[in-house]
Design a protein around this motif. Structure first.
Motif, PDB file in Angstrom:
ATOM      1  N   ASP B 405      -0.051 -13.661   2.340  1.00 44.93           N
ATOM      2  CA  ASP B 405      -0.646 -13.441   1.024  1.00 44.93           C
ATOM      3  C   ASP B 405      -1.793 -14.414   0.812  1.00 44.93           C
ATOM      4  O   ASP B 405      -1.578 -15.611   0.659  1.00 44.93           O
ATOM      5  CB  ASP B 405       0.421 -13.610  -0.076  1.00 44.93           C
ATOM      6  CG  ASP B 405      -0.075 -13.161  -1.430  1.00 44.93           C
ATOM      7  OD1 ASP B 405       0.740 -13.018  -2.353  1.00 44.93           O
ATOM      8  OD2 ASP B 405      -1.302 -12.955  -1.594  1.00 44.93           O
ATOM      9  N   LEU B 406      -3.024 -13.872   0.802  1.00 48.29           N
ATOM     10  CA  LEU B 406      -4.213 -14.712   0.648  1.00 48.29           C
ATOM     11  C   LEU B 406      -5.049 -14.245  -0.546  1.00 48.29           C
ATOM     12  O   LEU B 406      -6.276 -14.372  -0.544  1.00 48.29           O
ATOM     13  CB  LEU B 406      -5.062 -14.655   1.924  1.00 48.29           C
ATOM     14  CG  LEU B 406      -4.348 -15.150   3.183  1.00 48.29           C
ATOM     15  CD1 LEU B 406      -5.130 -14.774   4.437  1.00 48.29           C
ATOM     16  CD2 LEU B 406      -4.162 -16.656   3.127  1.00 48.29           C
ATOM     17  N   THR B 407      -4.355 -13.713  -1.553  1.00 45.81           N
ATOM     18  CA  THR B 407      -5.038 -13.240  -2.759  1.00 45.81           C
ATOM     19  C   THR B 407      -5.910 -14.337  -3.350  1.00 45.81           C
ATOM     20  O   THR B 407      -5.483 -15.481  -3.476  1.00 45.81           O
ATOM     21  CB  THR B 407      -3.988 -12.818  -3.813  1.00 45.81           C
ATOM     22  OG1 THR B 407      -3.134 -11.839  -3.231  1.00 45.81           O
ATOM     23  CG2 THR B 407      -4.640 -12.241  -5.041  1.00 45.81           C
ATOM     24  N   LEU B 430      -0.494  -7.575   4.409  1.00 43.95           N
ATOM     25  CA  LEU B 430      -1.637  -8.468   4.327  1.00 43.95           C
ATOM     26  C   LEU B 430      -2.279  -8.319   2.956  1.00 43.95           C
ATOM     27  O   LEU B 430      -2.745  -7.247   2.597  1.00 43.95           O
ATOM     28  CB  LEU B 430      -2.622  -8.078   5.434  1.00 43.95           C
ATOM     29  CG  LEU B 430      -3.726  -9.053   5.832  1.00 43.95           C
ATOM     30  CD1 LEU B 430      -3.175 -10.430   6.074  1.00 43.95           C
ATOM     31  CD2 LEU B 430      -4.428  -8.524   7.069  1.00 43.95           C
ATOM     32  N   ARG B 431      -2.285  -9.427   2.160  1.00 43.32           N
ATOM     33  CA  ARG B 431      -2.866  -9.331   0.819  1.00 43.32           C
ATOM     34  C   ARG B 431      -4.162 -10.122   0.789  1.00 43.32           C
ATOM     35  O   ARG B 431      -4.156 -11.340   0.966  1.00 43.32           O
ATOM     36  CB  ARG B 431      -1.887  -9.892  -0.224  1.00 43.32           C
ATOM     37  CG  ARG B 431      -0.568  -9.171  -0.178  1.00 43.32           C
ATOM     38  CD  ARG B 431       0.022  -8.885  -1.530  1.00 43.32           C
ATOM     39  NE  ARG B 431       1.158  -7.991  -1.328  1.00 43.32           N
ATOM     40  CZ  ARG B 431       2.423  -8.369  -1.439  1.00 43.32           C
ATOM     41  NH1 ARG B 431       2.718  -9.604  -1.762  1.00 43.32           N
ATOM     42  NH2 ARG B 431       3.388  -7.501  -1.209  1.00 43.32           N
ATOM     43  N   LEU B 432      -5.250  -9.424   0.551  1.00 45.44           N
ATOM     44  CA  LEU B 432      -6.557 -10.063   0.608  1.00 45.44           C
ATOM     45  C   LEU B 432      -7.372  -9.814  -0.649  1.00 45.44           C
ATOM     46  O   LEU B 432      -8.598  -9.835  -0.608  1.00 45.44           O
ATOM     47  CB  LEU B 432      -7.343  -9.520   1.819  1.00 45.44           C
ATOM     48  CG  LEU B 432      -6.701  -9.765   3.182  1.00 45.44           C
ATOM     49  CD1 LEU B 432      -7.367  -8.913   4.249  1.00 45.44           C
ATOM     50  CD2 LEU B 432      -6.807 -11.229   3.554  1.00 45.44           C
ATOM     51  N   ILE B 456      -1.706  -3.141   3.072  1.00 38.51           N
ATOM     52  CA  ILE B 456      -2.880  -4.004   2.997  1.00 38.51           C
ATOM     53  C   ILE B 456      -3.529  -3.874   1.628  1.00 38.51           C
ATOM     54  O   ILE B 456      -3.738  -2.769   1.122  1.00 38.51           O
ATOM     55  CB  ILE B 456      -3.877  -3.720   4.155  1.00 38.51           C
ATOM     56  CG1 ILE B 456      -5.035  -4.737   4.105  1.00 38.51           C
ATOM     57  CG2 ILE B 456      -4.400  -2.298   4.145  1.00 38.51           C
ATOM     58  CD1 ILE B 456      -5.814  -4.824   5.395  1.00 38.51           C
ATOM     59  N   ASP B 457      -3.813  -5.017   1.013  1.00 41.00           N
ATOM     60  CA  ASP B 457      -4.412  -5.042  -0.317  1.00 41.00           C
ATOM     61  C   ASP B 457      -5.835  -5.563  -0.193  1.00 41.00           C
ATOM     62  O   ASP B 457      -6.048  -6.734   0.104  1.00 41.00           O
ATOM     63  CB  ASP B 457      -3.578  -5.942  -1.252  1.00 41.00           C
ATOM     64  CG  ASP B 457      -4.066  -5.871  -2.696  1.00 41.00           C
ATOM     65  OD1 ASP B 457      -3.325  -6.300  -3.588  1.00 41.00           O
ATOM     66  OD2 ASP B 457      -5.202  -5.400  -2.927  1.00 41.00           O
ATOM     67  N   LEU B 458      -6.789  -4.644  -0.429  1.00 42.04           N
ATOM     68  CA  LEU B 458      -8.202  -5.012  -0.323  1.00 42.04           C
ATOM     69  C   LEU B 458      -8.913  -4.858  -1.663  1.00 42.04           C
ATOM     70  O   LEU B 458     -10.124  -4.635  -1.701  1.00 42.04           O
ATOM     71  CB  LEU B 458      -8.888  -4.121   0.730  1.00 42.04           C
ATOM     72  CG  LEU B 458      -8.378  -4.309   2.155  1.00 42.04           C
ATOM     73  CD1 LEU B 458      -8.823  -3.163   3.050  1.00 42.04           C
ATOM     74  CD2 LEU B 458      -8.882  -5.627   2.721  1.00 42.04           C
ATOM     75  N   THR B 459      -8.137  -4.975  -2.755  1.00 41.82           N
ATOM     76  CA  THR B 459      -8.718  -4.862  -4.096  1.00 41.82           C
ATOM     77  C   THR B 459      -9.856  -5.862  -4.244  1.00 41.82           C
ATOM     78  O   THR B 459      -9.717  -7.034  -3.888  1.00 41.82           O
ATOM     79  CB  THR B 459      -7.632  -5.172  -5.150  1.00 41.82           C
ATOM     80  OG1 THR B 459      -6.512  -4.324  -4.929  1.00 41.82           O
ATOM     81  CG2 THR B 459      -8.159  -4.939  -6.547  1.00 41.82           C
ATOM     82  N   ASP B 460     -10.985  -5.401  -4.767  1.00 47.24           N
ATOM     83  CA  ASP B 460     -12.106  -6.283  -5.072  1.00 47.24           C
ATOM     84  C   ASP B 460     -12.690  -6.944  -3.830  1.00 47.24           C
ATOM     85  O   ASP B 460     -13.318  -7.983  -3.913  1.00 47.24           O
ATOM     86  CB  ASP B 460     -11.628  -7.356  -6.082  1.00 47.24           C
ATOM     87  CG  ASP B 460     -12.759  -8.124  -6.721  1.00 47.24           C
ATOM     88  OD1 ASP B 460     -12.571  -9.316  -7.020  1.00 47.24           O
ATOM     89  OD2 ASP B 460     -13.839  -7.535  -6.885  1.00 47.24           O
ATOM     90  N   LYS B 481      -4.394  -0.538  -0.840  1.00 47.23           N
ATOM     91  CA  LYS B 481      -4.972  -0.807  -2.157  1.00 47.23           C
ATOM     92  C   LYS B 481      -6.462  -1.083  -2.013  1.00 47.23           C
ATOM     93  O   LYS B 481      -6.855  -2.045  -1.342  1.00 47.23           O
ATOM     94  CB  LYS B 481      -4.261  -1.999  -2.798  1.00 47.23           C
ATOM     95  CG  LYS B 481      -2.806  -1.687  -3.064  1.00 47.23           C
ATOM     96  CD  LYS B 481      -2.171  -2.665  -4.012  1.00 47.23           C
ATOM     97  CE  LYS B 481      -0.707  -2.310  -4.185  1.00 47.23           C
ATOM     98  NZ  LYS B 481       0.076  -3.321  -4.802  1.00 47.23           N
ATOM     99  N   LEU B 482      -7.246  -0.244  -2.675  1.00 45.75           N
ATOM    100  CA  LEU B 482      -8.698  -0.336  -2.553  1.00 45.75           C
ATOM    101  C   LEU B 482      -9.354  -0.424  -3.922  1.00 45.75           C
ATOM    102  O   LEU B 482     -10.489   0.022  -4.097  1.00 45.75           O
ATOM    103  CB  LEU B 482      -9.232   0.916  -1.817  1.00 45.75           C
ATOM    104  CG  LEU B 482      -8.726   1.094  -0.388  1.00 45.75           C
ATOM    105  CD1 LEU B 482      -9.057   2.498   0.109  1.00 45.75           C
ATOM    106  CD2 LEU B 482      -9.357   0.060   0.524  1.00 45.75           C
TER     107      LEU B 482
END
Lengths: 109, 697
Positions: B405-407, B430-432, B456-460, B481-482
């Motif tokens: 988690d690297l939000t 993977l949270r980005l 995979i979370d690529l929000t923002d 997540k986009l």
């Protein structure tokens, strides 16, 4: 059976540094703003913050007069307040607050 | 076509002889479609009534059928089994172990029909109350029932619980979470279940030390207990708990106002493995030191959001428990002392989960963490100071990492992704979010090297279609997540739909370049999608929603501010997506009564609805609220075309079922007080908001 109204109160956000309560989830107007470091939210109200000096800044949406807001306990910069907007379409932001997502944490929810 | 009961027609008894697994779903006949869709659990039960005795030839095949049924797990496949023949329906009913009831009316009949039940889920049972629960339990044989879930069943009180405990002598696990009205009397009722091993009283706000005392005395075999949010409980209650429940393995005291004395008591629980103390602001380093000296067998500790805990306290905790596997200190620490880092080295063999979200870190801290080579999950969201170099030193020695988690770690670039790709081939989540400096080059590395990527979370993150072309290689992807990636277009979606057939959740919040064609591709390639967020993708029209109608697994759909969609689009979704549970139509300004009529007619499983700013009138609202019998949560702010009478009628129609409402605060003074009292008495919580009427586009 006892029914309680709003037993744990409104959903609060706190300063990431010192957990001072700074804004409420119900006051969010928009979640689609960009702060200095990433995503930010627009709130209609803020609490326990100190509003700094006004300055003119060219933001993505045009020229604005903004003032940085600081947590009143630890002085961490949490975002800014829109003092004036110079385009008609941006006027709705006047008097409202930007809190950066990375600077606030959910407090009691 | 009418429902036929004879040997020919609907039930083809000769077909039961077919052995082998029942794969997929059978073609549903009109008769099957006539059954109320929420009555799917009763489909079998209804047909076993009034059926002649089983012929001998069937008994022999029974065992074989049970073997088959053992392997059929998917609910829709089981439904297909029930519909093969009466014999199959009987076998399925006799074999069924778990039951989830959606409405109160068939409850009694269902409990009598399924005799092998072990797990009973009544959390979604609309308007369940003591009387109906007690009545349903009285005629049934529930000797096998071991686990009961009554989460959010706000209508159930001590009378219902008394009946439950009496009817289920083998009760082992009860979930009463979020029954905010539950108190000591309800706890006393549960205390009669002497065999109870697991109990959740999370958010049972009325429970005090007295109720807790009854439970611990009555249920000495408790192994797992959650008291999260039960803020009336004090150190005294925890002390008694520690003295009586020696078998306790898992305890959750999050959000309680208990202090260090509680930790002193808890430290005597020798079998305790898991302890959660989220946001316990009265606990500090002294308490952790007491815990460190205790005799527990701690494996997992959660002190997230405890603002008086420092790394010093954690160091002393680790000192006493060298076998810790999970440590969650998110949003609690402000700085990292060397004492903690040195003690962390003691956990290098056992530590698998470490969360330090919100902490200011440096490369040397990340290097030290990297020493725990068996780490599976690392949480560094919103941590200041996370750099490519730091990540590299962390992952080089932690090749087993699966969750990263690297939000909001906005200093990270593609170099960090390269390090992860090179070292952590097993990564699954993977949270980005907000790592805006990454691009498709870094994602190409991840996609090529990490075939197990599930989420995979690529929000923002500003990703583009090229990134999606690479991510399409991840055929195991379940969650994508986009949000806020406005450069994503239909082309990108086409890449994903071509090979990510297992996708369950897709977030396209504010991806405003998406059009109907993108949705067509999705409907073609990602048939298993359950959750879809299309908020503010304002190019979407009814045609796009038409494509969504073929997504049969869809349960949650968010369509905020899709100004071009009308009732036509809503109808397609409502008719095709039979499993729809939640739909958000806030600011869909063109959706009027016709659209909501479609929901009322077809979306019979709907539980949660947002129609703020929609063009609905009082008539439409009334029809909607009276037809949807599972509807529990409605947000309707700024329904400018609904009169006060309209609100009154609509709310009265749904009174017994509604649990959560969100309305404009101006209505509080104009709606009749008896209506508001009635709503409250039926367990409905109303949130009054003061939002100005503003139209966005």
């Amino acid at each position: 059976m006892v029914f309680m109204a709003e037993p744990v109160g409104p959903r609060v956000y706190s300063c990431c540094n010192c957990r001072n309560h700074v804004c409420l989830h119900d006051d969010i107007i928009s979640k689609a703003f960009q702060g200095r470091n990433g995503r930010a939210f627009l709130f209609s109200h803020a609490m326990n913050v100190v509003v700094g000096a006004k300055e003119d800044r060219q933001l993505m949406t045009g020229l604005h007069t903004v003032a940085d807001i600081y947590c009143n306990d630890c002085r961490e910069v949490l975002g800014w307040k829109y003092e004036r907007a110079y385009e008609e379409t941006q006027k709705y932001k006047e008097g409202k607050f930007i809190f950066e997502k990375s600077k606030i944490v959910k407090e009691n929810w | 076509m009418e429902k036929r009961r004879g040997n020919s027609g609907f039930f083809q008894d000769r077909h039961w002889g077919r052995l082998g697994l029942v794969l997929g779903r059978l073609q549903q006949t009109d008769a099957a479609a006539r059954l109320p869709s929420t009555d799917q659990n009763a489909a079998g039960a209804g047909k076993t009534e009034g059926v002649p005795k089983m012929p001998i030839s069937e008994c022999c095949a029974c065992a074989k059928r049970n073997q088959v049924l053992d392997r059929v797990r998917e609910p829709r496949d089981r439904k297909a089994c029930r519909l093969v023949s009466r014999a199959f329906a009987r076998a399925e009913a006799a074999h069924r172990r778990a039951l989830r009831v959606l409405r109160r009316e068939p409850l009694a009949r269902l409990l009598r029909a399924f005799r092998a039940l072990e797990r009973l889920d009544l959390s979604a049972c609309a308007s369940l109350d003591d009387a109906s629960l007690a009545a349903a339990l009285s005629g049934a044989d529930l000797a096998g029932v071991r686990r009961v879930c009554l989460a959010r069943a706000s209508g159930v009180g001590w009378r219902g619980l008394d009946a439950l405990v009496a009817a289920c002598p083998r009760l082992e696990a009860v979930d009463l979470s979020h029954c905010v009205g539950a108190g000591d009397r309800e706890a006393a009722a549960l205390a009669a279940a002497t065999g109870l091993r697991e109990l959740s009283l999370e958010k049972c706000l009325g429970v005090t030390d007295m109720g807790l005392a009854k439970v611990v005395v009555g249920c000495p075999r408790l192994e797992k207990l959650s008291l999260k949010w039960c803020r009336e409980i004090s150190d005294i209650g925890i002390d008694l708990l520690s003295k009586k429940c020696h078998e306790l393995r898992s305890l959750d005291i999050s959000y309680l106002k208990v202090g260090n004395e509680s930790l002193r008591s808890i430290s005597s629980l020798e079998k305790l493995e898991e302890l959660a103390m989220v946001c316990c602001s009265c606990i500090d380093d002294d308490g952790l030191e007491l815990l460190g000296k205790g005799s527990n067998s701690l494996q997992s500790v959660d002190v997230s959001r405890c603002d008086h805990v420092t790394s010093q306290g954690l160091a002393s905790l680790i000192d006493g428990h060298n076998f810790l596997q999970k440590l969650n200190a998110a949003d609690s620490l402000h700085e990292m002392r060397q004492s903690f880092l040195s003690n962390l080295a003691k956990l290098k063999d056992t530590l698998t989960v470490l969360r330090l979200d919100g902490l200011e870190v440096s490369s040397s801290v990340l290097l030290a963490i990297g020493g725990c080579n068996n780490l599976v999950e690392i949480g560094l969201s919103k941590c200041n100071g996370v750099t490519d170099e730091g990540i590299s030193s962390l992952v080089t020695r932690c090749s087993h990492l699966r969750v990263i988690d690297l939000t909001c770690c906005n200093l990270l670039t593609n170099d960090a992704l390269d390090s992860i790709a090179e070292n952590c081939k097993m990564v699954e989540r993977l949270r980005l979010e907000s790592c805006s400096s990454i691009s498709e080059k870094g994602l190409e590395q991840i996609a090529t090297s990490c075939p197990n990527l599930k989420e995979i979370d690529l929000t923002d993150c500003g990703v583009n279609d090229a990134a999606l072309r690479h991510l399409a290689k991840c055929s195991e992807l379940l969650v994508l997540k986009l949000g806020l990636c406005s450069s994503i277009s239909d082309k990108g979606l086409a890449f994903i739909s071509s090979s990510c057939g297992k996708l369950i959740e897709l977030d396209l919040y504010r991806c405003n370049s998406i059009t109907d064609d993108g949705l067509a591709a999705l409907a073609n390639g990602c048939k298993k999608i359950k959750m879809l967020n299309l908020c503010y993708c304002n190019k979407i029209t009814d045609s796009g929603l038409g494509h969504l109608g073929s997504l049969e697994e869809l349960t949650n759909l968010e369509l905020r501010c899709l100004v071009r969609i009308t009732g036509i689009g809503i109808s397609s979704v409502a008719i095709g997506c039979k499993n729809l549970i939640e739909i958000d139509l806030k600011r869909c300004y063109s959706v009027d009564d016709a659209g909501l009529w479609a929901l009322a007619r077809y979306a019979l499983n709907l539980r949660q609805l947002t129609i703020s700013y929609c063009q609905v009138t009082g008539l439409g609202l009334c029809h909607l609220l009276s037809s949807l019998r599972c509807l529990q949560d409605v947000k309707m702010v700024h329904l400018s075309w609904v009169s006060i009478e309209g609100f009154e009628m609509a709310l009265r129609a749904a009174c017994g079922r509604l649990k959560k409402l969100k309305m404009l605060s101006g209505l509080k003074s104009v709606l009749s007080p008896e209506l508001l009292q009635m709503l409250q008495a039926c367990g409905c919580r109303i949130r009054w908001v003061n939002k100005p009427l503003v139209y966005k586009d």
